[in-house]
Design a protein around this motif. Structure first.
Motif, PDB file in Angstrom:
ATOM      1  N   UNK A  44       0.943  -1.089   0.201  1.00  0.00           N
ATOM      2  CA  UNK A  44      -0.122  -0.077   0.107  1.00  0.00           C
ATOM      3  C   UNK A  44       0.989   1.611   0.009  1.00  0.00           C
ATOM      4  N   UNK A  45       0.301   2.529  -0.164  1.00  0.00           N
ATOM      5  CA  UNK A  45       0.867   3.598  -0.191  1.00  0.00           C
ATOM      6  C   UNK A  45       1.520   4.014   1.320  1.00  0.00           C
ATOM      7  N   UNK A  46       2.679   4.392   1.459  1.00  0.00           N
ATOM      8  CA  UNK A  46       3.080   4.735   2.650  1.00  0.00           C
ATOM      9  C   UNK A  46       3.636   6.199   2.912  1.00  0.00           C
ATOM     10  N   UNK A  47       2.954   6.930   3.771  1.00  0.00           N
ATOM     11  CA  UNK A  47       3.777   8.231   4.192  1.00  0.00           C
ATOM     12  C   UNK A  47       4.809   8.153   4.591  1.00  0.00           C
ATOM     13  N   UNK A  48       5.893   9.099   3.928  1.00  0.00           N
ATOM     14  CA  UNK A  48       7.210   9.040   4.453  1.00  0.00           C
ATOM     15  C   UNK A  48       7.680  10.380   5.083  1.00  0.00           C
ATOM     16  N   UNK A  49       7.189  11.595   4.460  1.00  0.00           N
ATOM     17  CA  UNK A  49       7.551  12.815   5.029  1.00  0.00           C
ATOM     18  C   UNK A  49       6.579  14.033   4.885  1.00  0.00           C
ATOM     19  N   UNK A  50       6.457  14.876   5.444  1.00  0.00           N
ATOM     20  CA  UNK A  50       5.551  16.120   5.222  1.00  0.00           C
ATOM     21  C   UNK A  50       6.251  17.496   5.504  1.00  0.00           C
ATOM     22  N   UNK A  51       6.010  18.268   5.084  1.00  0.00           N
ATOM     23  CA  UNK A  51       6.565  19.925   5.322  1.00  0.00           C
ATOM     24  C   UNK A  51       5.282  20.755   5.096  1.00  0.00           C
ATOM     25  N   UNK A  52       5.205  21.739   6.388  1.00  0.00           N
ATOM     26  CA  UNK A  52       4.247  22.974   6.569  1.00  0.00           C
ATOM     27  C   UNK A  52       4.538  23.931   5.347  1.00  0.00           C
ATOM     28  N   UNK A  53       3.613  24.620   5.100  1.00  0.00           N
ATOM     29  CA  UNK A  53       3.738  25.755   4.208  1.00  0.00           C
ATOM     30  C   UNK A  53       5.212  26.440   3.842  1.00  0.00           C
ATOM     31  N   UNK A  54       5.286  26.934   5.318  1.00  0.00           N
ATOM     32  CA  UNK A  54       6.495  27.686   5.579  1.00  0.00           C
ATOM     33  C   UNK A  54       7.725  27.017   6.135  1.00  0.00           C
ATOM     34  N   UNK A  55       7.720  25.789   6.034  1.00  0.00           N
ATOM     35  CA  UNK A  55       8.739  24.767   6.399  1.00  0.00           C
ATOM     36  C   UNK A  55       8.959  25.120   7.978  1.00  0.00           C
ATOM     37  N   UNK A  56       8.053  25.315   8.817  1.00  0.00           N
ATOM     38  CA  UNK A  56       8.151  25.424  10.062  1.00  0.00           C
ATOM     39  C   UNK A  56       8.095  24.099  11.010  1.00  0.00           C
ATOM     40  N   UNK A  57       7.360  23.286  10.194  1.00  0.00           N
ATOM     41  CA  UNK A  57       7.196  21.811  10.846  1.00  0.00           C
ATOM     42  C   UNK A  57       7.580  20.619   9.656  1.00  0.00           C
ATOM     43  N   UNK A  58       8.158  19.845  10.200  1.00  0.00           N
ATOM     44  CA  UNK A  58       8.702  18.717   9.397  1.00  0.00           C
ATOM     45  C   UNK A  58       8.497  17.533  10.170  1.00  0.00           C
ATOM     46  N   UNK A  59       7.736  16.531   9.256  1.00  0.00           N
ATOM     47  CA  UNK A  59       7.898  15.071   9.911  1.00  0.00           C
ATOM     48  C   UNK A  59       8.261  14.183   9.126  1.00  0.00           C
ATOM     49  N   UNK A  60       8.832  12.912   9.636  1.00  0.00           N
ATOM     50  CA  UNK A  60       8.981  11.719   8.993  1.00  0.00           C
ATOM     51  C   UNK A  60       8.687  10.535   9.735  1.00  0.00           C
ATOM     52  N   UNK A  61       8.507   9.537   8.532  1.00  0.00           N
ATOM     53  CA  UNK A  61       8.236   8.285   9.071  1.00  0.00           C
ATOM     54  C   UNK A  61       9.418   7.638   9.631  1.00  0.00           C
ATOM     55  N   UNK A  62       9.390   6.543  10.287  1.00  0.00           N
ATOM     56  CA  UNK A  62      10.524   6.254  11.286  1.00  0.00           C
ATOM     57  C   UNK A  62      11.315   5.389  10.445  1.00  0.00           C
ATOM     58  N   UNK A  63      10.934   4.958   9.415  1.00  0.00           N
ATOM     59  CA  UNK A  63      11.430   3.905   8.435  1.00  0.00           C
ATOM     60  C   UNK A  63      12.310   4.884   7.388  1.00  0.00           C
ATOM     61  N   UNK A  64      12.349   6.349   7.577  1.00  0.00           N
ATOM     62  CA  UNK A  64      13.226   7.222   6.775  1.00  0.00           C
ATOM     63  C   UNK A  64      13.785   8.241   7.495  1.00  0.00           C
ATOM     64  N   UNK A  65      13.562   8.171   8.822  1.00  0.00           N
ATOM     65  CA  UNK A  65      13.967   9.293   9.647  1.00  0.00           C
ATOM     66  C   UNK A  65      15.648   9.256   9.662  1.00  0.00           C
ATOM     67  N   UNK A  66      16.197  10.388   9.658  1.00  0.00           N
ATOM     68  CA  UNK A  66      17.756  10.294   9.809  1.00  0.00           C
ATOM     69  C   UNK A  66      18.374   9.974   8.317  1.00  0.00           C
ATOM     70  N   UNK A  67      17.619   9.422   7.508  1.00  0.00           N
ATOM     71  CA  UNK A  67      18.297   9.333   6.340  1.00  0.00           C
ATOM     72  C   UNK A  67      17.737  10.179   4.974  1.00  0.00           C
ATOM     73  N   UNK A  68      16.206  10.518   4.941  1.00  0.00           N
ATOM     74  CA  UNK A  68      15.552  11.477   3.883  1.00  0.00           C
ATOM     75  C   UNK A  68      15.415  12.757   4.810  1.00  0.00           C
ATOM     76  N   UNK A  69      15.652  13.514   3.756  1.00  0.00           N
ATOM     77  CA  UNK A  69      15.435  15.070   4.179  1.00  0.00           C
ATOM     78  C   UNK A  69      14.414  15.709   3.057  1.00  0.00           C
ATOM     79  N   UNK A  70      13.305  16.283   3.673  1.00  0.00           N
ATOM     80  CA  UNK A  70      12.184  16.879   2.805  1.00  0.00           C
ATOM     81  C   UNK A  70      12.581  18.330   2.697  1.00  0.00           C
ATOM     82  N   UNK A  71      12.375  19.094   1.787  1.00  0.00           N
ATOM     83  CA  UNK A  71      12.471  20.479   1.672  1.00  0.00           C
ATOM     84  C   UNK A  71      11.774  21.139   0.628  1.00  0.00           C
ATOM     85  N   UNK A  72      11.340  22.396   0.458  1.00  0.00           N
ATOM     86  CA  UNK A  72      10.653  23.079  -0.545  1.00  0.00           C
ATOM     87  C   UNK A  72      11.087  24.394  -0.646  1.00  0.00           C
ATOM     88  N   UNK A  73      11.095  24.906  -1.916  1.00  0.00           N
ATOM     89  CA  UNK A  73      11.369  26.131  -2.382  1.00  0.00           C
ATOM     90  C   UNK A  73       9.937  26.737  -3.144  1.00  0.00           C
TER      91      UNK A  73
END
Length: 116
Positions: A44-73
């Motif tokens: 099934x689909x798995x959530x791995x990361x999210x980022x708020x509109x102004x990047x003030x909150x970022x969350x990661x799934x345990x499976x990728x925490x410390x290895x993946x980095x989400x960002x936005x421009x």
């Protein structure tokens, strides 16, 4: 017209890195929380990361925490996902989405294969 286009997927060896991009258009990207989700073969689909509109909150799934980095421009309406220390179990199609679960509206996805 609302549009999301993921890119950057490739075949890499375990331990390798990739940077995925998601180009957004047709909606006010800068005000939306964005997420990356993935779908591994037969799973099934798995959530791995999210980022708020102004990047003030970022969350990661345990499976990728410390290895993946989400960002936005927000100026470029682009979402990114840096994938480091890749493992075979990271093999999946990766999607970006602005929707909450079940993430109905997504791009076409970009394929990441981690294999030696």
């Amino acid at each position: 017209q609302f549009h999301l286009m993921e890119s950057g997927g490739d075949t890499v060896q375990p331990g390798g890195s990739l940077r995925l991009s998601c180009a957004a258009s047709g909606f006010p990207f800068s005000v939306y929380e964005m997420s990356w989700v993935r779908q591994a073969p037969g799973k099934d689909l798995e959530w791995i990361a999210n980022i708020h509109a102004d990047s003030d909150f970022i969350g990661y799934a345990d499976s990728v925490k410390g290895r993946f980095t989400i960002s936005r421009d927000n100026a470029k309406s682009t979402l990114y996902l840096q994938l480091d220390s890749l493992k075979a179990e990271d093999t999946a199609i990766y999607y970006c989405t602005k929707d909450p679960r079940p993430w109905r509206t997504r791009g076409q996805g970009t394929l990441v294969v981690v294999s030696s």
